[in-house]
Design a protein around this motif. Structure first.
Motif, PDB file in Angstrom:
ATOM      1  N   ALA A  65       0.844  -1.202   0.000  1.00 43.10           N
ATOM      2  CA  ALA A  65       0.000   0.000   0.000  1.00 43.10           C
ATOM      3  C   ALA A  65       0.874   1.244   0.000  1.00 43.10           C
ATOM      4  O   ALA A  65       1.860   1.324   0.737  1.00 43.10           O
ATOM      5  CB  ALA A  65      -0.902   0.005   1.224  1.00 43.10           C
ATOM      6  N   VAL A  66       0.501   2.195  -0.840  1.00 42.27           N
ATOM      7  CA  VAL A  66       1.195   3.488  -0.907  1.00 42.27           C
ATOM      8  C   VAL A  66       0.135   4.575  -0.783  1.00 42.27           C
ATOM      9  O   VAL A  66      -0.905   4.508  -1.449  1.00 42.27           O
ATOM     10  CB  VAL A  66       1.968   3.633  -2.233  1.00 42.27           C
ATOM     11  N   PHE A  67       0.402   5.582   0.052  1.00 38.76           N
ATOM     12  CA  PHE A  67      -0.604   6.604   0.351  1.00 38.76           C
ATOM     13  C   PHE A  67      -0.142   7.961  -0.166  1.00 38.76           C
ATOM     14  O   PHE A  67       0.946   8.423   0.179  1.00 38.76           O
ATOM     15  CB  PHE A  67      -0.844   6.687   1.866  1.00 38.76           C
ATOM     16  N   MET A  68      -0.962   8.577  -0.977  1.00 35.95           N
ATOM     17  CA  MET A  68      -0.626   9.859  -1.571  1.00 35.95           C
ATOM     18  C   MET A  68      -1.794  10.823  -1.421  1.00 35.95           C
ATOM     19  O   MET A  68      -2.957  10.408  -1.328  1.00 35.95           O
ATOM     20  CB  MET A  68      -0.306   9.706  -3.064  1.00 35.95           C
ATOM     21  N   ILE A  69      -1.459  12.105  -1.423  1.00 37.41           N
ATOM     22  CA  ILE A  69      -2.466  13.162  -1.529  1.00 37.41           C
ATOM     23  C   ILE A  69      -2.368  13.722  -2.941  1.00 37.41           C
ATOM     24  O   ILE A  69      -1.303  14.148  -3.380  1.00 37.41           O
ATOM     25  CB  ILE A  69      -2.251  14.281  -0.496  1.00 37.41           C
ATOM     26  N   ALA A  70      -3.487  13.685  -3.653  1.00 37.96           N
ATOM     27  CA  ALA A  70      -3.553  14.197  -5.023  1.00 37.96           C
ATOM     28  C   ALA A  70      -4.140  15.596  -5.006  1.00 37.96           C
ATOM     29  O   ALA A  70      -5.184  15.832  -4.385  1.00 37.96           O
ATOM     30  CB  ALA A  70      -4.398  13.279  -5.894  1.00 37.96           C
ATOM     31  N   GLY A  71      -3.472  16.520  -5.699  1.00 41.72           N
ATOM     32  CA  GLY A  71      -3.970  17.886  -5.821  1.00 41.72           C
ATOM     33  C   GLY A  71      -4.649  18.094  -7.154  1.00 41.72           C
ATOM     34  O   GLY A  71      -4.119  17.726  -8.197  1.00 41.72           O
ATOM     35  N   HIS A  72      -5.833  18.669  -7.113  1.00 36.64           N
ATOM     36  CA  HIS A  72      -6.584  19.015  -8.317  1.00 36.64           C
ATOM     37  C   HIS A  72      -6.840  20.513  -8.267  1.00 36.64           C
ATOM     38  O   HIS A  72      -7.595  20.988  -7.413  1.00 36.64           O
ATOM     39  CB  HIS A  72      -7.904  18.247  -8.374  1.00 36.64           C
ATOM     40  N   GLU A  73      -6.186  21.269  -9.167  1.00 33.23           N
ATOM     41  CA  GLU A  73      -6.281  22.723  -9.093  1.00 33.23           C
ATOM     42  C   GLU A  73      -7.611  23.242  -9.632  1.00 33.23           C
ATOM     43  O   GLU A  73      -8.166  24.194  -9.101  1.00 33.23           O
ATOM     44  CB  GLU A  73      -5.110  23.361  -9.858  1.00 33.23           C
ATOM     45  N   LYS A  75      -9.731  26.474  -8.324  1.00 37.19           N
ATOM     46  CA  LYS A  75     -10.557  25.934  -7.239  1.00 37.19           C
ATOM     47  C   LYS A  75      -9.912  24.642  -6.741  1.00 37.19           C
ATOM     48  O   LYS A  75     -10.371  23.535  -7.042  1.00 37.19           O
ATOM     49  CB  LYS A  75     -11.980  25.680  -7.720  1.00 37.19           C
ATOM     50  N   PRO A  76      -8.832  24.757  -5.997  1.00 34.79           N
ATOM     51  CA  PRO A  76      -8.065  23.564  -5.623  1.00 34.79           C
ATOM     52  C   PRO A  76      -8.809  22.663  -4.637  1.00 34.79           C
ATOM     53  O   PRO A  76      -9.582  23.126  -3.800  1.00 34.79           O
ATOM     54  CB  PRO A  76      -6.805  24.154  -4.982  1.00 34.79           C
ATOM     55  N   ARG A  77      -8.570  21.388  -4.806  1.00 35.82           N
ATOM     56  CA  ARG A  77      -9.071  20.413  -3.834  1.00 35.82           C
ATOM     57  C   ARG A  77      -8.043  19.302  -3.720  1.00 35.82           C
ATOM     58  O   ARG A  77      -7.194  19.123  -4.605  1.00 35.82           O
ATOM     59  CB  ARG A  77     -10.424  19.836  -4.262  1.00 35.82           C
ATOM     60  N   GLU A  78      -8.115  18.567  -2.621  1.00 33.69           N
ATOM     61  CA  GLU A  78      -7.204  17.461  -2.399  1.00 33.69           C
ATOM     62  C   GLU A  78      -7.988  16.166  -2.245  1.00 33.69           C
ATOM     63  O   GLU A  78      -9.154  16.176  -1.843  1.00 33.69           O
ATOM     64  CB  GLU A  78      -6.339  17.707  -1.154  1.00 33.69           C
ATOM     65  N   GLU A  79      -7.337  15.079  -2.580  1.00 31.97           N
ATOM     66  CA  GLU A  79      -7.981  13.774  -2.541  1.00 31.97           C
ATOM     67  C   GLU A  79      -6.981  12.765  -2.003  1.00 31.97           C
ATOM     68  O   GLU A  79      -5.803  12.793  -2.361  1.00 31.97           O
ATOM     69  CB  GLU A  79      -8.425  13.398  -3.957  1.00 31.97           C
ATOM     70  N   PHE A  80      -7.439  11.876  -1.155  1.00 28.15           N
ATOM     71  CA  PHE A  80      -6.569  10.829  -0.608  1.00 28.15           C
ATOM     72  C   PHE A  80      -6.541   9.655  -1.589  1.00 28.15           C
ATOM     73  O   PHE A  80      -7.583   9.141  -2.002  1.00 28.15           O
ATOM     74  CB  PHE A  80      -7.083  10.355   0.748  1.00 28.15           C
ATOM     75  N   ILE A  81      -5.335   9.235  -1.966  1.00 24.57           N
ATOM     76  CA  ILE A  81      -5.164   8.123  -2.891  1.00 24.57           C
ATOM     77  C   ILE A  81      -4.556   6.940  -2.147  1.00 24.57           C
ATOM     78  O   ILE A  81      -3.483   7.048  -1.553  1.00 24.57           O
ATOM     79  CB  ILE A  81      -4.245   8.500  -4.075  1.00 24.57           C
ATOM     80  N   PHE A  82      -5.269   5.827  -2.158  1.00 29.68           N
ATOM     81  CA  PHE A  82      -4.781   4.573  -1.576  1.00 29.68           C
ATOM     82  C   PHE A  82      -4.387   3.689  -2.757  1.00 29.68           C
ATOM     83  O   PHE A  82      -5.233   3.118  -3.432  1.00 29.68           O
ATOM     84  CB  PHE A  82      -5.898   3.915  -0.756  1.00 29.68           C
ATOM     85  N   ALA A  83      -3.087   3.614  -3.054  1.00 27.86           N
ATOM     86  CA  ALA A  83      -2.590   2.859  -4.206  1.00 27.86           C
ATOM     87  C   ALA A  83      -2.075   1.506  -3.753  1.00 27.86           C
ATOM     88  O   ALA A  83      -1.405   1.396  -2.724  1.00 27.86           O
ATOM     89  CB  ALA A  83      -1.481   3.634  -4.907  1.00 27.86           C
ATOM     90  N   ILE A  84      -2.387   0.477  -4.536  1.00 26.75           N
ATOM     91  CA  ILE A  84      -1.998  -0.883  -4.172  1.00 26.75           C
ATOM     92  C   ILE A  84      -1.312  -1.550  -5.361  1.00 26.75           C
ATOM     93  O   ILE A  84      -1.843  -1.574  -6.472  1.00 26.75           O
ATOM     94  CB  ILE A  84      -3.226  -1.724  -3.758  1.00 26.75           C
ATOM     95  N   ASN A 141      -1.279  10.254 -13.686  1.00 23.02           N
ATOM     96  CA  ASN A 141      -2.108  10.258 -14.891  1.00 23.02           C
ATOM     97  C   ASN A 141      -3.431   9.531 -14.681  1.00 23.02           C
ATOM     98  O   ASN A 141      -4.481   9.989 -15.151  1.00 23.02           O
ATOM     99  CB  ASN A 141      -1.330   9.627 -16.050  1.00 23.02           C
ATOM    100  N   VAL A 142      -3.395   8.416 -13.984  1.00 27.18           N
ATOM    101  CA  VAL A 142      -4.614   7.638 -13.751  1.00 27.18           C
ATOM    102  C   VAL A 142      -5.606   8.417 -12.902  1.00 27.18           C
ATOM    103  O   VAL A 142      -6.819   8.380 -13.126  1.00 27.18           O
ATOM    104  CB  VAL A 142      -4.251   6.297 -13.077  1.00 27.18           C
ATOM    105  N   THR A 143      -5.105   9.150 -11.911  1.00 24.37           N
ATOM    106  CA  THR A 143      -5.988   9.903 -11.008  1.00 24.37           C
ATOM    107  C   THR A 143      -6.298  11.299 -11.535  1.00 24.37           C
ATOM    108  O   THR A 143      -7.038  12.045 -10.899  1.00 24.37           O
ATOM    109  CB  THR A 143      -5.343  10.023  -9.619  1.00 24.37           C
ATOM    110  N   LYS A 144      -5.693  11.651 -12.690  1.00 23.04           N
ATOM    111  CA  LYS A 144      -5.882  12.971 -13.297  1.00 23.04           C
ATOM    112  C   LYS A 144      -5.526  14.087 -12.310  1.00 23.04           C
ATOM    113  O   LYS A 144      -6.152  15.141 -12.271  1.00 23.04           O
ATOM    114  CB  LYS A 144      -7.319  13.149 -13.804  1.00 23.04           C
TER     115      LYS A 144
END
Length: 589
Positions: free
Chosen positions: A279-287, A291-300, A314-317
């Motif tokens: 498991a790898v944990f990332m925070i994805a930023g979407h500008e 209007k920025p927002r963040e999303e928690f990504i649980f990658a396996i 790229n997959v999470t855009k």
């Protein structure tokens, strides 16, 4: 040019802390001087070499229909906001306000400007295709300038832009650039390979990078000796070793004290890492246009693989990714070191967790994975039986020993420096800016664009990396600031006559007329690295004339003074022919 009047001194040693060979040699030979971090002055020797490199670029761009122009280095922010890159490009883009408090940008590339020009200059399908280019200073506030000219903040780039009616037209211009770039690098004496690459902040549907293979490079390339597969590790694909088929077994929680890593877990349970899930944990930023927002990504991924962050981006855009903190991991209901996607919750102020699973995981039954409880793991976790994935895609990084996606043979990795890139942009910029043309059927359509870049300073650095020995540079005739290094050792009148004769024949000569010892003059000649050295001395005259030596050879010849011009011209032609023989058609991969 007489060396006694030349601006720029040689150095016996490179400044402390300079590691790259190219930087050491260009500094010692008096080509460049550093002003600040990632900022360099190009002294006369370097300037002459860069002009030659840039003229080669001009010739190859003109040969495929390019028209040279110049565009501003400062841009109003509005055009960058229109395409969204004002919001998605990070602090490497220099932003400032003018005296009227308007947002401005220092150019790092010119896609927006070209699209904006097309709004006024292109009206009808009859005006397409077009190809424009310029050679201009850019600024990119790189956080880690290094290796002299290889990674800088201020740089000169040849960037060209193709304008077409449709994708078929773009294909033609893209292929023309693909070959033209190989011509440029071969004419400069730099061996390059083209690899598939990520489109990154440029966007579009396809990109290639041209790589010079060298340990000083920062990019990792994935290559196949058997079929020629080549890709930047950011996007490289590989044939994943399939798991043996098994009946799905029920979940079973087991104690795994002090097993926070895959290696520790596999050792404790006496299983291969391929039977585990990582498991790898990332925070994805979407500008999102300001209007920025963040999303928690649980990658396996499977435990014998690593997550490729570019693929994950790229997959999470996402516009950017960063590692999640332990507190952020706990906030979604996961336990650091023992996390599971089973039972996750959305964190306060953030969208629900996105679970991204590598495509090898569902095909690998009964994996061991975290139980979301410190000191415990779950046996026989299966996807999608036990949890739902938001996305299943290839997010694993290729590496040494993996199987080639094309032929199945073993892949290997190498380091490289990116010396050029080409992109199929499509309508990404033209549609955003409003650059359209009137089609033959009377409809309005966005112009289809391509973008193509080469940095001349970085290319010079790679020339130096490729062409040197322990004494200094050995520059190709096409790039060397002068063709001939003329050394006078106590026979000034004859040396002056030879100098004048060469100049009259349009031979480029650097004449060392200084009052220095032979040792100093020869050391400087080797360091500066011009292709041909002529020495006029009492010894050479006694032997019958002028001593001629190519920098890349050990042999020395004595040439009668009356024959020097003709012999030098013959040597120059031979050197040019050697370069020309390397300019060959290259199939596109």
């Amino acid at each position: 040019m007489k060396l006694s009047h030349h601006f720029g001194a040689t150095l016996r040693e490179a400044p402390a802390g300079v590691e790259a060979v190219s930087a050491q040699l260009l500094l010692r030979a008096g080509y460049i001087r550093q002003l600040g971090q990632g900022l360099f002055s190009y002294l006369p020797l370097a300037k002459r070499a860069l002009v030659k490199i840039e003229n080669i670029m001009r010739e190859e761009m003109n040969a495929i229909g390019g028209q040279e122009m110049t565009m501003p280095v400062t841009h109003p922010a509005e055009i960058w906001k229109a395409t969204g890159r004002w919001y998605t490009v990070g602090p490497e883009m220099a932003r400032f306000k003018d005296r009227k408090d308007r947002d401005m940008v220092l150019a790092m590339t010119h896609e927006e400007v070209v699209a904006d020009l097309c709004k006024t200059e292109i009206k009808s399908y009859k005006q397409l295709p077009q190809l424009v280019y310029h050679i201009q200073m850019k600024f990119r506030d790189d956080p880690r300038p290094r290796a002299g000219l290889i990674r800088v903040r201020e740089f000169t780039m040849k960037d060209s832009y193709s304008l077409d009616l449709d994708d078929a037209g773009l294909d033609v211009q893209y292929r023309a650039h693909y070959q033209a770039y190989f011509n440029i690098f071969n004419r400069c004496g730099v061996p390059a390979i083209a690899v598939g690459s990520d489109v990154g902040m440029m966007g579009g549907s396809l990109a290639h990078e041209y790589m010079y293979l060298t340990p000083v490079g920062e990019d990792t390339l994935v290559l196949c000796r058997h079929c020629g597969y080549a890709a930047n590790r950011q996007i490289a694909r590989f044939a994943k070793k399939p798991a043996a088929p098994e009946e799905l077994k029920p979940l079973d929680k087991v104690a795994t004290p002090d097993c926070k890593t895959i290696d520790a877990l596999a050792a404790l349970l006496k299983i291969p890492k391929s039977k585990t899930a990582k498991a790898v944990f990332m925070i994805a930023g979407h500008e999102g246009a300001g209007k920025p927002r963040e999303e928690f990504i649980f990658a396996i991924v499977r435990g014998d693989m690593e997550v490729n962050e570019t693929k994950l981006t790229n997959v999470t855009k996402a516009d950017w990714l960063r590692p999640a903190t332990d507190d952020e991991i706990r906030a979604v209901g996961a336990t650091p070191g023992y996390a599971s996607p089973i039972g996750l919750v959305g964190a306060h102020g953030r969208a629900p967790v996105q679970v991204v699973v590598d495509d090898a995981v569902p095909a690998s039954p009964n994996l061991v994975a975290g139980a979301n409880e410190a000191g415990y793991h779950l046996l026989n976790r299966n996807t999608p039986r036990d949890y739902a994935a938001s996305v299943v895609a290839d997010i694993a990084a290729a590496g040494d020993g993996d199987a080639c996606i094309n032929c199945g043979h073993e892949l290997y990795t190498s380091r490289g420096v990116e010396i050029g890139n080409i992109f199929k942009l499509g309508t990404r910029y033209s549609a955003a800016i409003g650059a359209t043309y009137l089609a033959a059927d009377g409809t309005s359509k966005p112009i289809v664009m391509g973008s193509y870049g080469i940095g001349s300073g970085r290319l010079l650095a790679c020339v130096a990396e490729e062409h040197h020995d322990e004494r200094g540079l050995i520059l190709p005739i096409t790039v060397a600031p002068y063709q001939v290094h003329l050394v006078s050792l106590g026979a000034a009148d004859v040396a002056e006559r030879v100098y004048r004769a060469l100049l009259a024949a349009n031979v480029e000569v650097l004449f060392d007329d200084r009052d220095e010892s032979p040792g100093v003059k020869f050391a400087d000649a080797d360091l500066i690295g011009l292709p041909i050295r002529l020495t006029v001395s009492a010894k050479s005259l006694k032997s019958g004339g002028v001593e001629l030596k190519r920098r890349d050879q050990k042999d020395v010849a004595i040439i009668a003074e009356s024959d020097v011009v003709a012999r030098v011209q013959q040597e120059i032609k031979s050197l040019l022919d050697e370069i020309a023989a390397k300019v060959v058609p290259v199939p596109m991969k």
